[in-house]
Design a protein around this motif. Structure first.
Motif, mmCIF file in Angstrom:
data_model
loop_
_atom_site.group_PDB
_atom_site.id
_atom_site.type_symbol
_atom_site.label_atom_id
_atom_site.label_comp_id
_atom_site.label_asym_id
_atom_site.label_seq_id
_atom_site.Cartn_x
_atom_site.Cartn_y
_atom_site.Cartn_z
ATOM 1 N N ARG A 58 67.276 60.413 66.001
ATOM 2 C CA ARG A 58 67.634 60.833 67.057
ATOM 3 C C ARG A 58 65.699 60.711 68.023
ATOM 4 O O ARG A 58 65.095 61.432 67.348
ATOM 5 C CB ARG A 58 68.048 61.864 66.981
ATOM 6 C CG ARG A 58 67.718 63.372 67.501
ATOM 7 C CD ARG A 58 68.291 63.800 66.996
ATOM 8 N NE ARG A 58 67.692 65.027 66.706
ATOM 9 C CZ ARG A 58 67.150 66.110 66.511
ATOM 10 N NH1 ARG A 58 66.544 66.127 67.898
ATOM 11 N NH2 ARG A 58 66.699 66.888 65.283
ATOM 12 N N ALA A 69 62.870 62.119 69.121
ATOM 13 C CA ALA A 69 62.834 64.068 69.575
ATOM 14 C C ALA A 69 60.900 64.181 69.891
ATOM 15 O O ALA A 69 60.170 63.608 69.817
ATOM 16 C CB ALA A 69 62.762 64.225 67.678
ATOM 17 N N ARG A 70 60.400 65.434 70.988
ATOM 18 C CA ARG A 70 59.751 65.426 71.351
ATOM 19 C C ARG A 70 58.723 64.980 69.974
ATOM 20 O O ARG A 70 59.062 65.648 68.451
ATOM 21 C CB ARG A 70 59.300 66.881 71.320
ATOM 22 C CG ARG A 70 59.571 67.142 72.745
ATOM 23 C CD ARG A 70 59.159 68.898 72.783
ATOM 24 N NE ARG A 70 57.784 69.170 73.277
ATOM 25 C CZ ARG A 70 56.896 69.416 73.924
ATOM 26 N NH1 ARG A 70 57.368 68.952 75.146
ATOM 27 N NH2 ARG A 70 55.909 69.682 73.795
ATOM 28 N N LEU A 71 57.504 65.062 69.954
ATOM 29 C CA LEU A 71 56.259 65.538 69.185
ATOM 30 C C LEU A 71 56.119 66.321 69.041
ATOM 31 O O LEU A 71 55.770 67.870 69.782
ATOM 32 C CB LEU A 71 54.560 64.775 69.382
ATOM 33 C CG LEU A 71 53.792 64.716 68.600
ATOM 34 C CD1 LEU A 71 54.450 63.132 67.760
ATOM 35 C CD2 LEU A 71 52.858 63.727 69.488
ATOM 36 N N TRP A 72 55.878 66.911 67.634
ATOM 37 C CA TRP A 72 55.638 67.994 66.661
ATOM 38 C C TRP A 72 54.462 68.936 67.202
ATOM 39 O O TRP A 72 52.977 68.602 66.661
ATOM 40 C CB TRP A 72 55.871 68.598 65.186
ATOM 41 C CG TRP A 72 56.010 69.787 64.901
ATOM 42 C CD1 TRP A 72 55.300 70.206 63.548
ATOM 43 C CD2 TRP A 72 56.848 70.862 64.977
ATOM 44 N NE1 TRP A 72 54.924 71.844 63.716
ATOM 45 C CE2 TRP A 72 55.871 72.464 64.561
ATOM 46 C CE3 TRP A 72 57.202 71.122 66.680
ATOM 47 C CZ2 TRP A 72 56.493 73.672 64.764
ATOM 48 C CZ3 TRP A 72 57.391 72.524 66.457
ATOM 49 C CH2 TRP A 72 57.557 73.719 66.034
ATOM 50 N N GLY A 106 54.644 74.226 68.378
ATOM 51 C CA GLY A 106 55.620 74.851 69.002
ATOM 52 C C GLY A 106 54.136 75.529 70.615
ATOM 53 O O GLY A 106 55.010 76.871 71.285
#
Lengths: 660, 145
Positions: A545, A547-550, A553
């Protein structure tokens, strides 16, 4: 002979053509210089394969005349210079350098060709001085654009001419003890051991200054950043080699080797330079400064090899000496190849972004894909890891040092393991250095608007760099290609059989050892492919899936979150804090109303060159003090000046009267 | 001695976690009362780790998010992104009354809503703050140990 003369003639033609006003003709200058490089490379290669020659042109220079000879040793360095010239000249096409710079470059190349072909002291010194002068002009070329260039040129001028003075003293002393100044006469000279010691040490100092050996390296990290883009490859790939050439020519050839302690000094200087150079390269944030310190490191490694060769030769272990010298000369070839490549890529980066500061670069992978790929090849070779060419020569060097134990006595038993340790530490730090240079400089995101706007260099620049990269890969996969030339050059000074034999697999004849760079590269490629396919096979069994680079936040990932060159080097700086002694200063400015409200905090950190601080600054300060005190002698009074003349004359007359 | 394993609450659409739940804690705007209780849950007295629940440092390592407090405006995007960053299958525990229905902060100008308004919630723990026993019970319901 004819080829060599052609190369020199082409250089002079290129210099003249560059002075012509038309724009198309200035491109022709670079093309002719490249052609001269090709011819010189062929001439050098022919000389190493046994087609040596000598010539005496009595009318070209006053007194001794121009005495030239190309033996395998000189041929090797001529060939290296020629090959570097080809790459640098192609890279320089369309670089937009000033006309004077374009005219001086071919002259510089001619001087570089003259030095290894010189066969008399006067010719050698003529070539050496020509090399020093032309390179100085090139270093100072951009002094109007950047204020730091003038200072760098001053440092370079002083260092290179001090070197010239010591070489001149040494060689003239040697020539005074011989029947003439031709190298053949010098070889036959019978000198007292003390005179030989003085000659060797004096010339060693001069050659070490040219090779950028600690503690005479201070000009090198200044001059390379100051020189225009396509000049630094010539200086680093061809000129510093002349220092090594001088040590080998004078120490092993003209003086026919010497006592063990000479070579102990050479070895110690080499080890010191390798460690000091790589430490500062690991700390540097200026890309060209980093490469400059890396030159000091690599020349240090070469001197370790040369020192070991002299050491073994003095000990009577001829085959080991030949092996060590082969390793050293192979490293000279390898260093010329990868440093030319790296400096050209660095020049392209500087042209595209206007900066050499690694902390302001980054993200060039997408904007300059070819330059990035080529720099990656150079970084791999320079870090002496297996598929690169630096690995082969360092491996040979380590083999010759490790197998020294049974051959040499107590001195060798102490020295060689220390040298092996120095090389090992150097190799490790070199990896960190070039991971930093490549990772921070080219990968990740751009750290400045200048890096964001970078565009790929012109095709000619890429061609020149790619040529150097091809040479690196060729040397990495098949070092046996240059083996005949190296063997010929080595047997010229240490006449024992072939130290290294073989085609695909290099076999060492003095000791049991063999290496096959092609098979290593194939095995590595196979291992990488196997790991990649395994990862792919395992990973595709699960659902993937996107996903954005962490980013915790916190918001979009920015270039400020990346590693910089400074932060990457910080752990190493901590480890070597005693050796480096970094400096940092914090200035806190408070607002006028209250000492508790901070307006601005400024933090500055730098890693000063300690050799410069401890050795040069006191000398410079003393010279300045002396100068300002001497100024009192000249207060403008004519009477005083007249009396100086009178008293000086009287003093001389009195001294003469007393002596006679 | 640990008590006998609890019945795993599969009725709520619980995932098969094989007795081990890695938890990332997100403070979405809590008064920190819940955090004090979480600290004691993972402390030596209640020791939730013996039931297979473990706090981890990154959502990338987590199976579940443990969210406390009403979701404030400043934390809304961070909570969404943290939820996005957790590999699937993933679960969300709304811990405390604020996380369930904003508690005393309902309608406050800085509050977006309960956790359930922002990300889908699988487990709820009531209380202001919930006692450690209640938190342990909820965690054991997930680990099944």
């Amino acid at each position: 002979m004819i080829l060599y003369a052609c190369a020199l003639g082409l250089c002079l033609t290129a210099a003249l053509v560059a002075l012509l006003p038309a724009r198309a003709v200035t491109v022709a200058a670079e093309v002719i210089t490249a052609l001269a490089g090709v011819v010189a490379a062929v001439a050098g290669a022919r000389a190493t394969l046994g087609h040596g020659w000598s010539a005496w042109l009595p009318d070209l220079l006053p007194l001794g005349g121009l005495r030239l000879a190309l033996d395998p040793l000189g041929g090797l360095f001529t060939a290296i210079t020629g090959a570097v010239t080809v790459c640098a000249a192609i890279h320089g096409i369309g670089s937009g350098a000033a006309r004077a710079t374009r005219a001086v470059i071919p002259l510089f190349v001619a001087a570089l060709l003259l030095v290894p072909a010189a066969d008399s002291v006067s010719t050698f010194l003529f070539g050496w001085e020509l090399m020093a002068m032309t390179s100085l002009l090139l270093v100072a070329a951009e002094h109007r654009d950047r204020p730091s260039v003038g200072k760098a040129a001053l440092w370079y001028a002083v260092m290179t001419h001090l070197g010239l003075v010591t070489i001149m003293c040494g060689l003239c002393y040697l020539a005074a003890g011989a029947t003439g100044d031709g190298f053949d006469q010098l070889r036959a000279a019978e000198l007292s051991p003390a005179a030989r010691d003085v000659i060797f040490l004096a010339t060693l100092a001069g050659f070490a200054a040219k090779a950028g050996i600690v503690p005479l390296h201070v000009w090198l990290p200044r001059a390379y950043p100051a020189a225009p883009g396509h000049v630094s490859p010539l200086m680093s790939g061809a000129m510093v080699n002349m220092g090594v050439y001088g040590v080998v020519r004078v120490g092993l050839d003209l003086l026919r080797g010497g006592p063990v302690w000479w070579w102990w000094i050479v070895l110690a200087l080499g080890a010191l330079s390798a460690l000091y150079g790589v430490l500062h390269a690991a700390m540097a944030t200026d890309l060209k400064r980093l490469l400059g310190y890396s030159s000091t490191e690599n020349m240090g490694l070469v001197l370790i090899g040369v020192g070991a060769a002299g050491f073994f030769a003095a000990d009577g272990a001829g085959p080991l000496a030949a092996l060590a010298l082969t390793a050293a000369l192979l490293h000279v070839v390898n260093h010329a190849a990868f440093k030319t490549l790296l400096f050209q890529a660095a020049g392209s980066v500087q042209r595209a972004t206007g900066t050499r500061d690694l902390d302001a670069l980054g993200g060039l992978r997408t904007r300059m894909p070819y330059t990035t790929a080529l720099f990656a090849v150079g970084a791999l070779c320079a870090s002496a890891l297996p598929p690169g060419n630096g690995f082969v020569s360092e491996w040979l060097l380590l083999q010759s040092l490790i197998h020294a134990l049974p051959a040499s006595g107590v001195a060798g038993a102490v020295t060689m393991p220390l040298a092996v340790g120095a090389i090992a530490l150097t190799a490790g730090l070199a990896v960190a250095t070039f991971v930093k240079a490549f990772g921070v400089g080219f990968l990740a995101r751009p750290r400045s608007p200048a890096a964001e706007r970078a565009a790929e260099s012109p095709r000619t620049a890429i061609c020149g760099t790619a040529l150097a990269a091809a040479a690196c890969l060729l040397l990495a996969l098949d070092p046996a290609l240059v083996l005949p030339a190296l063997t010929a050059a080595v047997t010229r000074v240490i006449p024992v059989g072939r130290p290294v034999t073989g085609e695909v697999t290099l076999r060492l004849s003095a000791i049991t050892g063999s290496i096959s760079p092609v098979l290593i590269a194939l095995a590595l490629a196979g291992a990488v492919a196997a790991v990649l396919s395994l990862v792919r096979a395992v990973a595709t069994r699960r659902v993937r899936r996107p996903a954005r680079l962490w980013d915790c936040g916190a918001g979009p990932v920015s270039a400020r979150m990346e590693y910089t060159a400074t932060s990457f080097a910080e752990p190493l700086q901590r480890v070597f804090v005693d050796a480096l002694q970094p400096e940092s200063a914090i200035d806190v400015t408070v607002v006028k109303e209250s000492a508790y409200l901070v307006q601005r905090v400024r933090f500055r950190a730098r890693v000063p060159d300690r050799v410069e601080r401890l050795l040069y600054e006191p000398v410079l300060a003393a010279a300045v003090r002396l100068g300002s005190q001497a100024r009192r002698l000249a207060d403008g009074s004519v009477h005083r000046y007249l009396s100086y003349g009178f008293y000086a004359l009287t003093g001389v007359l009195i001294v003469l009267a007393v002596i006679s | 001695m640990a008590e006998p394993p609890m019945e795993r609450a599969k009725s709520q659409g619980m995932l098969e976690l094989a007795g081990s739940v890695q938890i990332r804690h997100v403070d979405a705007g809590s008064c920190n009362g819940c955090e004090v209780e979480i600290a004691s849950v993972f402390g030596p007295v209640y020791d939730a780790e013996r039931y297979g629940a473990r706090l981890v440092a990154s959502p990338r390592h987590a199976d579940a998010l443990l969210v406390t407090g009403p979701v404030t405006r400043n934390m809304e995007m961070a909570l969404r992104r943290t939820y996005e960053a957790v590999p699937e299958p993933r679960m969300v525990i709304a811990l405390g009354d604020c996380a369930r229905d904003c508690g005393v902060f309902a309608g406050a100008y800085g509050v977006v809503g309960a956790v359930g308004d922002v990300v889908p919630v699988d487990v709820e723990v009531t209380g202001c703050p919930p006692p450690p026993e209640a938190i342990i019970e909820a965690l054991r319901g997930m680990t099944g140990r």
